[in-house]
Design an enzyme around this catalytic site. Structure first.
Site, PDB file in Angstrom:
ATOM      1  N   LYS A 203      -2.450   4.059 -58.156  1.00 35.97           N
ATOM      2  CA  LYS A 203      -3.361   4.570 -57.113  1.00 35.97           C
ATOM      3  C   LYS A 203      -3.208   3.654 -55.900  1.00 35.97           C
ATOM      4  CE  LYS A 203      -6.995   4.523 -54.994  1.00 35.97           C
ATOM      5  NZ  LYS A 203      -7.042   4.446 -53.504  1.00 35.97           N
ATOM      6  N   GLU A 278      -6.633  -9.259 -59.135  1.00 40.01           N
ATOM      7  CA  GLU A 278      -6.036 -10.101 -58.086  1.00 40.01           C
ATOM      8  C   GLU A 278      -6.833  -9.835 -56.823  1.00 40.01           C
ATOM      9  OE1 GLU A 278      -3.719 -12.277 -58.513  1.00 40.01           O
ATOM     10  OE2 GLU A 278      -3.004 -11.731 -60.510  1.00 40.01           O
ATOM     11  N   CYS A 312      -3.269 -11.896 -49.036  1.00 36.72           N
ATOM     12  CA  CYS A 312      -4.332 -12.517 -49.834  1.00 36.72           C
ATOM     13  C   CYS A 312      -4.202 -14.025 -49.869  1.00 36.72           C
ATOM     14  CB  CYS A 312      -4.286 -11.965 -51.252  1.00 36.72           C
ATOM     15  SG  CYS A 312      -2.676 -12.149 -52.013  1.00 36.72           S
ATOM     16  N   GLU A 409     -13.618 -14.158 -46.315  1.00 37.80           N
ATOM     17  CA  GLU A 409     -12.242 -13.751 -46.073  1.00 37.80           C
ATOM     18  C   GLU A 409     -12.195 -12.839 -44.848  1.00 37.80           C
ATOM     19  OE1 GLU A 409     -10.314 -10.716 -48.613  1.00 37.80           O
ATOM     20  OE2 GLU A 409      -8.686 -12.158 -48.846  1.00 37.80           O
TER      21      GLU A 409
HETATM   22  P1  NAP Z   1     -10.040  -2.756 -51.396  1.00 37.95           P
HETATM   23  O1  NAP Z   1     -10.827  -2.092 -50.375  1.00 37.95           O
HETATM   24  O2  NAP Z   1     -10.733  -3.543 -52.451  1.00 37.95           O
HETATM   25  O3  NAP Z   1      -9.143  -1.632 -52.066  1.00 37.95           O
HETATM   26  C1  NAP Z   1      -8.145  -1.893 -53.020  1.00 37.95           C
HETATM   27  C2  NAP Z   1      -7.862  -0.617 -53.778  1.00 37.95           C
HETATM   28  O4  NAP Z   1      -8.995  -0.253 -54.570  1.00 37.95           O
HETATM   29  C3  NAP Z   1      -7.587   0.584 -52.882  1.00 37.95           C
HETATM   30  O5  NAP Z   1      -6.610   1.386 -53.478  1.00 37.95           O
HETATM   31  C4  NAP Z   1      -8.936   1.258 -52.851  1.00 37.95           C
HETATM   32  O6  NAP Z   1      -8.897   2.588 -52.451  1.00 37.95           O
HETATM   33  C5  NAP Z   1      -9.359   1.090 -54.280  1.00 37.95           C
HETATM   34  N1  NAP Z   1     -10.791   1.254 -54.524  1.00 37.95           N
HETATM   35  C6  NAP Z   1     -11.823   1.147 -53.656  1.00 37.95           C
HETATM   36  N2  NAP Z   1     -12.986   1.403 -54.276  1.00 37.95           N
HETATM   37  C7  NAP Z   1     -12.701   1.683 -55.565  1.00 37.95           C
HETATM   38  C8  NAP Z   1     -13.479   2.020 -56.708  1.00 37.95           C
HETATM   39  N3  NAP Z   1     -14.802   2.138 -56.657  1.00 37.95           N
HETATM   40  N4  NAP Z   1     -12.840   2.238 -57.886  1.00 37.95           N
HETATM   41  C9  NAP Z   1     -11.507   2.123 -57.974  1.00 37.95           C
HETATM   42  N5  NAP Z   1     -10.722   1.822 -56.932  1.00 37.95           N
HETATM   43  C10 NAP Z   1     -11.306   1.589 -55.737  1.00 37.95           C
HETATM   44  O7  NAP Z   1      -8.970  -3.754 -50.751  1.00 37.95           O
HETATM   45  P2  NAP Z   1      -8.037  -3.457 -49.500  1.00 37.95           P
HETATM   46  O8  NAP Z   1      -8.897  -3.451 -48.285  1.00 37.95           O
HETATM   47  O9  NAP Z   1      -7.179  -2.297 -49.761  1.00 37.95           O
HETATM   48  O10 NAP Z   1      -7.081  -4.759 -49.521  1.00 37.95           O
HETATM   49  C11 NAP Z   1      -7.443  -5.987 -48.993  1.00 37.95           C
HETATM   50  C12 NAP Z   1      -7.946  -6.922 -50.081  1.00 37.95           C
HETATM   51  O11 NAP Z   1      -6.962  -7.073 -51.108  1.00 37.95           O
HETATM   52  C13 NAP Z   1      -8.197  -8.323 -49.581  1.00 37.95           C
HETATM   53  O12 NAP Z   1      -9.430  -8.784 -50.069  1.00 37.95           O
HETATM   54  C14 NAP Z   1      -7.053  -9.137 -50.167  1.00 37.95           C
HETATM   55  O13 NAP Z   1      -7.322 -10.494 -50.340  1.00 37.95           O
HETATM   56  C15 NAP Z   1      -6.816  -8.448 -51.452  1.00 37.95           C
HETATM   57  N6  NAP Z   1      -5.462  -8.735 -51.953  1.00 37.95           N
HETATM   58  C16 NAP Z   1      -5.310  -9.592 -53.007  1.00 37.95           C
HETATM   59  C17 NAP Z   1      -4.045  -9.913 -53.484  1.00 37.95           C
HETATM   60  C18 NAP Z   1      -3.857 -10.857 -54.648  1.00 37.95           C
HETATM   61  O14 NAP Z   1      -2.760 -10.895 -55.215  1.00 37.95           O
HETATM   62  N7  NAP Z   1      -4.851 -11.633 -55.036  1.00 37.95           N
HETATM   63  C19 NAP Z   1      -2.914  -9.327 -52.883  1.00 37.95           C
HETATM   64  C20 NAP Z   1      -3.096  -8.469 -51.809  1.00 37.95           C
HETATM   65  C21 NAP Z   1      -4.374  -8.169 -51.352  1.00 37.95           C
HETATM   66  P3  NAP Z   1      -9.208   2.943 -50.895  1.00 37.95           P
HETATM   67  O15 NAP Z   1      -7.997   2.610 -50.137  1.00 37.95           O
HETATM   68  O16 NAP Z   1      -9.531   4.383 -50.887  1.00 37.95           O
HETATM   69  O17 NAP Z   1     -10.393   2.102 -50.472  1.00 37.95           O
END
Ligand code: NAP
Ligand code: MG
Length: 505
Positions: A203, A278, A312, A409
């Site tokens: 997804k 992650e 991240c 963040e």
């Molecule tokens: P996000 O808003 O948490 O979304 C991540 C994924 O989860 C997206 O596909 C999102 O879909 C989905 N999602 C949202 N709500 C959900 C729910 N209730 N149930 C299941 N899935 C759901 O994060 P983002 O804004 O895409 O990415 C930025 C974040 O990722 C930052 O905090 C960054 O630090 C973190 N990150 C961490 C790493 C690591 O390795 N630690 C690597 C890269 C990024 P939608 O797009 O529809 O919201």
């Protein structure tokens, strides 16, 4: 009036892309269900080109029914002996082919990523090399998954036992990924899941679906059977939530924000589904007193501003000796002032826009909060295009450890600078965070560096370098940065269960 009329829908930035990329963009909304592309007539997502702010594409938004079909196909495949008992060498061969296909399609994938998320082409190309290298590395592991043997000490007289463990696929794995480096995140999850014999549903994030859909086609082209991978673009609250709650999903491998991760972990925990998390970071860059100012400033600028800070592991809190802090800040502003900001498909661009209106709004809001909380804001002197979702690199000087900008963040090009007087205090500042993803240490005295490395609370510590992600080296976070490790041998544990066997003989 003599100029040739431009077609009303012509988009100069999109026109920089190859014919193949433009053809991909023009496809009708679709999903990949069990390896097969399906045109989609249900709800859709309208995406934006961050380089221009103009509409980009209309993408399918999978619903709970599509999730059900993908999960059912995954479960059926796992029951098929041809897949369940496939020779590991065959999985290896398909993964090697997949790595080659990612390289073959690197231009298409980098252009789609540039258009969807504003990632400069050069940055995207580098990330794709990392993705292909990791898939190739995982191919090697497919033939090296094994348990151990034991000689137990039974208490029953006369019983002799042969003990061993089997490492078995966890089953149906849902991989939910963010938008910032979509193909890399897909590779980090899907390759180990396929190497271990799982069936996978991917997804992608709303704003980065096209690269994931192409990646899904490459998995099918590499020879993986129908059902091995479905790619379901869609809204997190609909498709993502349906996967998390689905009783037939055994494992949720999630990368994204801490806020969403906490909710998913709680929901998955309620039914004991396995999770890997992650999540976000607020990683410190610790400068020791004998660090080389020039090399440190270059590394710190890269740590904070690479991919416009949307990484991240970004180093976002510079913790520097009081005598060095101003000099480092000045050097970093000069370096960032030399970036060339522009549309992602312009080959001269090395600093792109933020990926979405929501993201650029968030960064602007946090910068305003930093100023309101008394931070001294310094903007790198580079010229930004007059349209698109650009935010210049910024420093927040003398950032107070209690301030929002030091604690939250940002996921954008913002680096706080906090001076310290002694190294113990500096380590305390570094560790004063809910997160624990990564840290950088800069210094020349090996003993001081090693003491710092041991004292830092982080999943990864980079010494005199930053943003080194390698297939061989585990990556993941402590605290609110998550649970589990990706990359390296450790990633296998995310997709395997251990079965213990005691055999009397
Ligand atoms: P996000 O808003 O948490 O979304 C991540 C994924 O989860 C997206 O596909 C999102 O879909 C989905 N999602 C949202 N709500 C959900 C729910 N209730 N149930 C299941 N899935 C759901 O994060 P983002 O804004 O895409 O990415 C930025 C974040 O990722 C930052 O905090 C960054 O630090 C973190 N990150 C961490 C790493 C690591 O390795 N630690 C690597 C890269 C990024 P939608 O797009 O529809 O919201
Ligand atoms: Mg989101």
């Amino acid at each position: 009036m003599a100029t040739a009329a431009r077609a009303p829908d012509s988009r100069p930035h999109v026109e920089l892309a190859s014919t193949a990329t433009r053809a991909f963009l023009a496809r009708p909304p679709h999903l990949i269900v069990a390896g097969v592309r399906e045109d989609w007539t249900g709800p859709t997502i309208a995406t934006v080109d961050p380089s221009t702010g103009e509409p980009l594409a209309t993408v399918a938004a999978a619903d709970a029914d599509a999730v059900d079909r993908a999960v059912a196909a995954a479960r059926t495949l796992l029951r098929d002996p041809a897949y369940a008992e496939m020779r590991p060498a065959d999985r290896e061969r398909m993964l090697l082919r997949l790595a080659d296909l990612v390289e073959r399609d690197a231009a298409l994938l980098a252009e789609l990523d540039a258009l969807e998320t504003g990632k400069p082409l050069g940055t995207g190309r580098g990330i794709l090399q990392g993705a292909a290298a990791f898939v190739r590395y995982m191919a090697g592991w497919a033939t090296k998954i094994h348990g151990r043997t034991f000689t137990p000490s039974p208490r029953q007289p006369g019983l002799t036992l042969h003990g061993y463990t089997l490492r078995e696929s966890v089953g149906v794995a849902a991989c939910i990924i963010p938008w910032n480096v979509a193909v890399l995140m897909a590779a980090w999850k899907v390759a180990p899941a396929l190497a271990t014999g799982c069936a996978v549903i991917l997804k992608p994030a709303e704003g980065a679906s096209l690269t994931a859909l192409r990646f899904g086609e490459l998995v099918a082209e590499a020879g993986f059977p129908a059902g091995a991978l479905s790619v379901l673009p869609g809204f997190g609250g609909v498709a993502g939530q349906a996967l998390v709650d689905h009783p037939d999903v055994d494992k949720i491998a999630f990368t994204g924000s801490t806020a969403v991760g906490l909710r998913i972990a709680a929901a998955a925990g309620a039914r004991m589904a396995r999770t890997t998390m992650e999540l976000g970071g607020k990683s410190p860059i610790l400068v020791l007193p004998d660090a080389d100012p020039d090399a440190t400033a270059r590394a710190a600028a890269h740590a904070a501003f690479y991919n416009s800070g949307q990484i991240c592991g970004a180093g976002t809190r510079l913790i520097a000796p009081r005598a060095l802090a101003d000099e480092l800040a000045e050097r970093i502003l000069v370096i960032a002032g030399g970036y060339r900001a522009g549309p992602a498909l312009d080959p001269g661009t090395d600093f792109g826009p933020l990926a979405s209106p929501a993201q650029s709004d968030k960064v602007r809001r946090l910068l305003a909060a930093a100023a309101a909380e008394g931070g001294e804001i310094a903007r790198a002197p580079l010229t930004l295009p007059d349209r698109g979702l650009f935010v210049a690199p910024h420093l927040v000087l003398g950032a107070d450890p209690r301030s929002t900008i030091f604690r939250e963040e940002v996921f954008g090009p913002v680096l706080t600078v906090t001076p310290y007087d002694d190294v113990e205090e500096a380590i305390g500042l570094c560790n004063d965070s809910d997160y624990g993803l990564a840290a950088g240490v800069f210094g020349r005295d090996g003993r001081a560096v090693r003491r710092a490395v041991r004292a830092l609370r982080a999943g990864t510590v980079w010494v005199n370098c930053y943003h080194v992600y390698d297939a061989t080296m585990p990556f993941g976070g402590l605290g609110r940065s998550g649970l589990g490790r990706e990359l390296g041998e450790e990633v296998l544990d995310n997709f395997l269960e251990t079965k213990t066997v005691a055999e009397a003989y």
